[in-house]
Write a protein that holds these residues in place. Structure first.
Motif, PDB file in Angstrom:
ATOM      1  N   SER A 138      -8.091  -5.443  -9.780  1.00 58.53           N
ATOM      2  CA  SER A 138      -8.039  -4.434  -8.713  1.00 58.53           C
ATOM      3  C   SER A 138      -7.277  -4.940  -7.499  1.00 58.53           C
ATOM      4  O   SER A 138      -7.139  -4.216  -6.508  1.00 58.53           O
ATOM      5  N   SER A 139      -6.796  -6.194  -7.565  1.00 61.05           N
ATOM      6  CA  SER A 139      -6.080  -6.741  -6.408  1.00 61.05           C
ATOM      7  C   SER A 139      -5.060  -7.773  -6.847  1.00 61.05           C
ATOM      8  O   SER A 139      -5.175  -8.360  -7.928  1.00 61.05           O
TER       9      SER A 139
ATOM     10  N   HIS B  32       0.824  -1.213   0.000  1.00 60.34           N
ATOM     11  CA  HIS B  32       0.000   0.000   0.000  1.00 60.34           C
ATOM     12  C   HIS B  32       0.857   1.263   0.000  1.00 60.34           C
ATOM     13  O   HIS B  32       0.411   2.316  -0.459  1.00 60.34           O
TER      14      HIS B  32
ATOM     15  N   ARG C  12       4.510   2.630  -5.048  1.00 59.37           N
ATOM     16  CA  ARG C  12       3.966   2.962  -6.364  1.00 59.37           C
ATOM     17  C   ARG C  12       3.841   1.673  -7.174  1.00 59.37           C
ATOM     18  O   ARG C  12       4.780   0.883  -7.251  1.00 59.37           O
TER      19      ARG C  12
ATOM     20  N   THR D 175       0.128   2.582 -15.790  1.00 57.02           N
ATOM     21  CA  THR D 175      -0.530   1.459 -16.458  1.00 57.02           C
ATOM     22  C   THR D 175      -0.096   1.402 -17.917  1.00 57.02           C
ATOM     23  O   THR D 175       0.038   2.439 -18.572  1.00 57.02           O
TER      24      THR D 175
ATOM     25  N   HIS E 127      -0.257   3.414 -10.308  1.00 54.93           N
ATOM     26  CA  HIS E 127       0.284   4.744 -10.568  1.00 54.93           C
ATOM     27  C   HIS E 127       0.768   4.869 -12.006  1.00 54.93           C
ATOM     28  O   HIS E 127       0.982   5.958 -12.514  1.00 54.93           O
TER      29      HIS E 127
ATOM     30  N   ASP F   3      -5.471  -4.967  -2.302  1.00 58.04           N
ATOM     31  CA  ASP F   3      -6.013  -4.032  -3.283  1.00 58.04           C
ATOM     32  C   ASP F   3      -4.885  -3.136  -3.799  1.00 58.04           C
ATOM     33  O   ASP F   3      -4.086  -2.618  -3.008  1.00 58.04           O
ATOM     34  N   VAL F   4      -4.802  -2.988  -5.104  1.00 58.48           N
ATOM     35  CA  VAL F   4      -3.737  -2.182  -5.695  1.00 58.48           C
ATOM     36  C   VAL F   4      -4.342  -0.991  -6.432  1.00 58.48           C
ATOM     37  O   VAL F   4      -5.372  -1.112  -7.098  1.00 58.48           O
ATOM     38  N   GLU F   5      -3.691   0.137  -6.286  1.00 58.45           N
ATOM     39  CA  GLU F   5      -4.081   1.345  -7.000  1.00 58.45           C
ATOM     40  C   GLU F   5      -2.937   1.733  -7.927  1.00 58.45           C
ATOM     41  O   GLU F   5      -1.900   2.231  -7.473  1.00 58.45           O
TER      42      GLU F   5
END
Length: 294
Positions: free
Chosen positions: A198-199, A184, A187, A218, A216, A212-214
């Motif tokens: 999403s994970s 979390h 980056r 793609t 930075h 869960d990954v967000e």
């Protein structure tokens, strides 16, 4: 109707989008190629190709003719290959695959196959996007990751181990995660295999941690994700085969080695509604045998 070599020549001009490229491939003069295609159009009474100074593009009639003639030519190759006692394959085999899978995994393994079948022309289409096999007249597609649906014919040929990696320069600045939960704070770079995920899941001692990954950064290309990670933009999830070069050189290091991630299946898939070609079956069997050795 013109002879078979003229029809084959038309398919090459249409696919390559160039008279000169087709001439080089067939060892003919460009003027001869142009004349043969013009004679074919005259005999059919229709313009098959639109010629400009920059490109040669099939007309609507040319696209329809291409779609109908390529399976016929492929069937002729199959008829000959099925009765040839030597087992040597001839003709052309069109294969689509993700770019980095082709460059780093599959193509380096093909020497033995080509030596067995020196008269078989392998044409590879390297793209990470899902291919329309029928429209592209592609005989085999390779897919890393889950298939989008169960339609068509597919064969599981192996699995790839998935890992998390980062550049030493990134870790020096941001620290090395000791557990999946610590991701979390980092980056995240997401490539094509996880573009819509999403994970990420990690397993250890019978327990599964879903993180869960967000993203930075793609990208729809695995090479792009590796380049981003190597440049220190963040950490990414990839496969051991795709990242072997960077891992061996030290440009990337593996993270969380005590945890395992879900493996990615590798399928060979074939055009829906079309009989699988002899050469395609032999090629996939060869690839399956090569994967089984690892």
């Amino acid at each position: 109707m013109k002879d078979i070599p003229t029809l084959r020549l038309y398919t090459r001009v249409a696919r390559l989008g160039s008279f000169s490229a087709a001439a080089r491939e067939t060892n003919l003069a460009q003027s001869q190629v142009s004349r043969m295609i013009a004679d074919l159009e005259a005999g059919l009474g229709v313009r098959l190709l639109s010629r400009t100074t920059r490109a040669v593009v099939p007309t609507e009639a040319g696209i329809e003719f291409l779609a109908r003639i390529e399976p016929i030519l492929a069937a002729l190759d199959d008829a000959e290959n099925s009765v040839r006692e030597t087992g040597e394959l001839r003709g052309r085999l069109r294969i689509a695959m993700p770019s980095i899978f082709g460059i780093r995994v599959l193509i380096p393994r093909l020497t033995k196959f080509i030596e067995r079948h020196p008269k078989l022309h392998l044409e590879t289409i390297l793209e990470d996007q899902w291919q329309d096999l029928v429209r592209g007249a592609i005989d085999i597609g390779f897919r890393v990751g889950e298939l989008p649906d169960a339609s068509g014919t597919a064969k599981l040929i192996g699995k790839m181990h998935r890992i998390t990696v980062a550049a030493p320069s990134y870790l020096e600045k941001h620290g090395t995660p000791a557990t999946p939960a610590e991701l979390h704070r980092h980056r995240i770079i997401v490539g094509p295999h996880a573009m819509h995920a999403s994970s990420w899941q990690y397993r250890r001692d019978g327990r599964t941690d879903t993180i869960d990954v967000e993203p930075h950064f793609t990208t729809n290309d695995t090479s792009g994700a590796l380049a981003a990670a190597t440049s220190g933009l963040g950490l990414t999830s990839t496969t051991t085969w795709a990242s072997k070069r960077e891992l061996d050189s030290g440009a990337l290091v593996r993270l969380l080695p005590a945890w395992t991630m879900a493996e990615l299946p590798v399928h060979a898939y074939f055009p829906l509604g079309r009989a699988t070609r002899v050469a395609a079956r032999v090629f996939v069997d060869f690839v399956s045998e090569e994967f089984a050795r690892d």
